[in-house]
Design a protein around this motif. Sequence first.
Motif, PDB file in Angstrom:
ATOM      1  N   LYS A  27       0.859  -1.189   0.000  1.00 27.28           N
ATOM      2  CA  LYS A  27       0.000   0.000   0.000  1.00 27.28           C
ATOM      3  C   LYS A  27       0.895   1.238   0.000  1.00 27.28           C
ATOM      4  CE  LYS A  27      -3.777  -2.421   0.386  1.00 27.28           C
ATOM      5  NZ  LYS A  27      -4.534  -2.691  -0.806  1.00 27.28           N
ATOM      6  N   ASN A  28       0.291   2.387  -0.143  1.00 30.83           N
ATOM      7  CA  ASN A  28       1.035   3.654  -0.207  1.00 30.83           C
ATOM      8  C   ASN A  28       2.082   3.612  -1.317  1.00 30.83           C
ATOM      9  OD1 ASN A  28      -0.384   4.741   2.044  1.00 30.83           O
ATOM     10  ND2 ASN A  28       0.913   3.478   3.362  1.00 30.83           N
ATOM     11  N   PHE A  29       1.728   2.954  -2.396  1.00 31.99           N
ATOM     12  CA  PHE A  29       2.588   2.808  -3.567  1.00 31.99           C
ATOM     13  C   PHE A  29       2.523   4.086  -4.401  1.00 31.99           C
ATOM     14  CE2 PHE A  29       2.960   1.339  -8.067  1.00 31.99           C
ATOM     15  CZ  PHE A  29       4.271   0.881  -8.014  1.00 31.99           C
ATOM     16  N   GLU A  30       3.676   4.522  -4.873  1.00 31.82           N
ATOM     17  CA  GLU A  30       3.747   5.711  -5.718  1.00 31.82           C
ATOM     18  C   GLU A  30       4.321   5.302  -7.065  1.00 31.82           C
ATOM     19  OE1 GLU A  30       5.404   9.242  -3.752  1.00 31.82           O
ATOM     20  OE2 GLU A  30       5.272   8.075  -1.881  1.00 31.82           O
ATOM     21  N   LEU A  31       3.454   5.142  -8.032  1.00 37.91           N
ATOM     22  CA  LEU A  31       3.864   4.686  -9.351  1.00 37.91           C
ATOM     23  C   LEU A  31       4.972   5.543  -9.939  1.00 37.91           C
ATOM     24  CD1 LEU A  31       3.493   2.770 -11.750  1.00 37.91           C
ATOM     25  CD2 LEU A  31       1.671   4.292 -12.565  1.00 37.91           C
ATOM     26  N   GLU A  32       4.880   6.845  -9.779  1.00 39.63           N
ATOM     27  CA  GLU A  32       5.882   7.743 -10.355  1.00 39.63           C
ATOM     28  C   GLU A  32       7.278   7.434  -9.816  1.00 39.63           C
ATOM     29  OE1 GLU A  32       3.061   8.908  -8.757  1.00 39.63           O
ATOM     30  OE2 GLU A  32       1.936   9.134 -10.603  1.00 39.63           O
ATOM     31  N   ARG A  33       7.359   7.052  -8.547  1.00 41.10           N
ATOM     32  CA  ARG A  33       8.654   6.734  -7.946  1.00 41.10           C
ATOM     33  C   ARG A  33       9.164   5.366  -8.398  1.00 41.10           C
ATOM     34  NH1 ARG A  33       8.901   7.400  -1.755  1.00 41.10           N
ATOM     35  NH2 ARG A  33      11.105   7.199  -2.213  1.00 41.10           N
ATOM     36  N   TYR A  34       8.247   4.500  -8.818  1.00 39.25           N
ATOM     37  CA  TYR A  34       8.612   3.159  -9.264  1.00 39.25           C
ATOM     38  C   TYR A  34       9.136   3.170 -10.705  1.00 39.25           C
ATOM     39  CZ  TYR A  34       8.397  -1.943  -9.332  1.00 39.25           C
ATOM     40  OH  TYR A  34       8.717  -3.282  -9.391  1.00 39.25           O
ATOM     41  N   LEU A  35       8.778   4.198 -11.461  1.00 46.15           N
ATOM     42  CA  LEU A  35       9.208   4.294 -12.857  1.00 46.15           C
ATOM     43  C   LEU A  35      10.733   4.352 -12.941  1.00 46.15           C
ATOM     44  CD1 LEU A  35       6.622   6.944 -14.120  1.00 46.15           C
ATOM     45  CD2 LEU A  35       6.498   4.438 -14.366  1.00 46.15           C
ATOM     46  N   GLY A  36      11.251   4.016 -14.112  1.00 45.60           N
ATOM     47  CA  GLY A  36      12.696   4.036 -14.319  1.00 45.60           C
ATOM     48  C   GLY A  36      13.232   2.630 -14.456  1.00 45.60           C
ATOM     49  N   GLN A  37      14.532   2.520 -14.352  1.00 47.13           N
ATOM     50  CA  GLN A  37      15.194   1.237 -14.579  1.00 47.13           C
ATOM     51  C   GLN A  37      15.380   0.456 -13.294  1.00 47.13           C
ATOM     52  OE1 GLN A  37      18.165   0.949 -17.604  1.00 47.13           O
ATOM     53  NE2 GLN A  37      19.481  -0.298 -16.320  1.00 47.13           N
ATOM     54  N   TRP A  38      15.149  -0.851 -13.395  1.00 50.70           N
ATOM     55  CA  TRP A  38      15.371  -1.803 -12.317  1.00 50.70           C
ATOM     56  C   TRP A  38      16.254  -2.928 -12.851  1.00 50.70           C
ATOM     57  CZ3 TRP A  38      13.412  -1.454  -7.318  1.00 50.70           C
ATOM     58  CH2 TRP A  38      12.477  -0.443  -7.088  1.00 50.70           C
ATOM     59  N   TYR A  39      17.130  -3.431 -12.005  1.00 49.03           N
ATOM     60  CA  TYR A  39      17.978  -4.566 -12.344  1.00 49.03           C
ATOM     61  C   TYR A  39      17.405  -5.818 -11.696  1.00 49.03           C
ATOM     62  CZ  TYR A  39      21.334  -1.026 -13.729  1.00 49.03           C
ATOM     63  OH  TYR A  39      21.939   0.038 -14.345  1.00 49.03           O
ATOM     64  N   GLU A  40      17.400  -6.895 -12.444  1.00 50.79           N
ATOM     65  CA  GLU A  40      16.938  -8.172 -11.906  1.00 50.79           C
ATOM     66  C   GLU A  40      18.099  -8.801 -11.140  1.00 50.79           C
ATOM     67  OE1 GLU A  40      14.168 -10.912 -14.195  1.00 50.79           O
ATOM     68  OE2 GLU A  40      16.108 -11.956 -14.286  1.00 50.79           O
ATOM     69  N   ILE A  41      17.950  -8.889  -9.838  1.00 48.06           N
ATOM     70  CA  ILE A  41      18.982  -9.461  -8.976  1.00 48.06           C
ATOM     71  C   ILE A  41      18.835 -10.983  -8.916  1.00 48.06           C
ATOM     72  CG2 ILE A  41      19.966  -9.484  -6.643  1.00 48.06           C
ATOM     73  CD1 ILE A  41      20.327  -6.805  -8.219  1.00 48.06           C
ATOM     74  N   ALA A  42      17.595 -11.446  -8.815  1.00 48.52           N
ATOM     75  CA  ALA A  42      17.319 -12.886  -8.753  1.00 48.52           C
ATOM     76  C   ALA A  42      15.919 -13.143  -9.291  1.00 48.52           C
ATOM     77  CB  ALA A  42      17.450 -13.390  -7.317  1.00 48.52           C
ATOM     78  N   ARG A  43      15.701 -14.387  -9.740  1.00 51.10           N
ATOM     79  CA  ARG A  43      14.395 -14.778 -10.265  1.00 51.10           C
ATOM     80  C   ARG A  43      14.236 -16.277 -10.152  1.00 51.10           C
ATOM     81  NH1 ARG A  43      17.321 -13.918 -15.286  1.00 51.10           N
ATOM     82  NH2 ARG A  43      17.706 -15.940 -16.284  1.00 51.10           N
ATOM     83  N   LEU A  44      13.000 -16.710 -10.235  1.00 49.61           N
ATOM     84  CA  LEU A  44      12.729 -18.121 -10.435  1.00 49.61           C
ATOM     85  C   LEU A  44      12.730 -18.376 -11.936  1.00 49.61           C
ATOM     86  CD1 LEU A  44      10.008 -18.818  -7.719  1.00 49.61           C
ATOM     87  CD2 LEU A  44      12.436 -19.466  -7.694  1.00 49.61           C
ATOM     88  N   TRP A 135      10.463 -12.276  -8.746  1.00 50.83           N
ATOM     89  CA  TRP A 135      11.577 -11.430  -9.173  1.00 50.83           C
ATOM     90  C   TRP A 135      12.020 -10.571  -8.008  1.00 50.83           C
ATOM     91  CZ3 TRP A 135       7.231 -12.348 -12.046  1.00 50.83           C
ATOM     92  CH2 TRP A 135       7.429 -12.993 -13.278  1.00 50.83           C
ATOM     93  N   LEU A 136      13.329 -10.495  -7.817  1.00 47.54           N
ATOM     94  CA  LEU A 136      13.930  -9.603  -6.838  1.00 47.54           C
ATOM     95  C   LEU A 136      14.619  -8.521  -7.666  1.00 47.54           C
ATOM     96  CD1 LEU A 136      16.153 -10.742  -3.867  1.00 47.54           C
ATOM     97  CD2 LEU A 136      16.390  -8.569  -5.030  1.00 47.54           C
ATOM     98  N   LEU A 137      14.136  -7.297  -7.528  1.00 43.72           N
ATOM     99  CA  LEU A 137      14.617  -6.172  -8.340  1.00 43.72           C
ATOM    100  C   LEU A 137      15.306  -5.130  -7.471  1.00 43.72           C
ATOM    101  CD1 LEU A 137      11.377  -5.619 -10.477  1.00 43.72           C
ATOM    102  CD2 LEU A 137      13.351  -7.071 -11.035  1.00 43.72           C
ATOM    103  N   ALA A 138      16.250  -4.427  -8.084  1.00 44.89           N
ATOM    104  CA  ALA A 138      16.944  -3.344  -7.374  1.00 44.89           C
ATOM    105  C   ALA A 138      17.303  -2.243  -8.373  1.00 44.89           C
ATOM    106  CB  ALA A 138      18.204  -3.870  -6.691  1.00 44.89           C
ATOM    107  N   LEU A 143      23.157  -5.820  -4.784  1.00 45.20           N
ATOM    108  CA  LEU A 143      22.587  -5.470  -3.476  1.00 45.20           C
ATOM    109  C   LEU A 143      23.562  -5.908  -2.394  1.00 45.20           C
ATOM    110  CD1 LEU A 143      18.822  -6.551  -3.476  1.00 45.20           C
ATOM    111  CD2 LEU A 143      19.726  -4.262  -3.077  1.00 45.20           C
ATOM    112  N   ASP A 144      23.584  -5.189  -1.293  1.00 43.87           N
ATOM    113  CA  ASP A 144      24.432  -5.622  -0.192  1.00 43.87           C
ATOM    114  C   ASP A 144      23.880  -6.943   0.374  1.00 43.87           C
ATOM    115  OD1 ASP A 144      22.862  -5.026   2.518  1.00 43.87           O
ATOM    116  OD2 ASP A 144      22.476  -3.365   1.124  1.00 43.87           O
ATOM    117  N   GLU A 145      24.757  -7.722   0.965  1.00 36.52           N
ATOM    118  CA  GLU A 145      24.412  -9.072   1.419  1.00 36.52           C
ATOM    119  C   GLU A 145      23.278  -9.080   2.450  1.00 36.52           C
ATOM    120  OE1 GLU A 145      26.607 -13.015   3.294  1.00 36.52           O
ATOM    121  OE2 GLU A 145      27.816 -11.353   2.560  1.00 36.52           O
TER     122      GLU A 145
END
Length: 175
Positions: A27-44, A135-138, A143-145
């Motif tokens: 909740k309290n999600f802000e789409l505008e702040r989510y925009l941009g590039q994300w790196y896939e750190i891990a996935r199934l 998906w784990l995105l950053a 990402l730090d350990e």
Amino acid sequence: MRKLLTASLSILLSGCLGMPETVTPVKNFELERYLGQWYEIARLDHSFERGLEAVTAEYSLQENGSVKVLNRGYSSEKSTWKEAIGKAHPVDDEATGYLKVSFFGPFYASYAIFVLDHKDYEYALVSGPDTSYLWLLARQPTLDEKTLNHLVEEAAQRGFDTSQLIFVDQSRNLP
């Protein structure tokens, strides 16, 4: 590209807009702040990303209010970059991290952001229609350990098989 399209279609036809019972979109999600590039750190693992490294997702707001999704990854086997372009829309409201994403026609799949760094929007955990999609995105290629371990544990507590996570080689995206 064919793998990306085929896999996207299979996701769209298989689960549509469901999500695991253990997942609650933030909740309290802000789409505008989510925009941009994300790196896939891990996935199934899924066929549409199999063998890809340096995977990124870029989200940009379109004039019609939808979100353009550009997924990109490098296939070292074929020595080529693969791209898939889709669109996304909020499912409930823009203050909930629950989107529907389409890479193929009118068929949509769920994109549920269930863990998010609300302070800086630096990392996120995203689920699809069931616990086989994670998906784990950053915002950075690494990402730090401590943060990474925390996110893997969060996913495990929600029933995702984290022993099967693929940690994505992001070395092509490092300076």
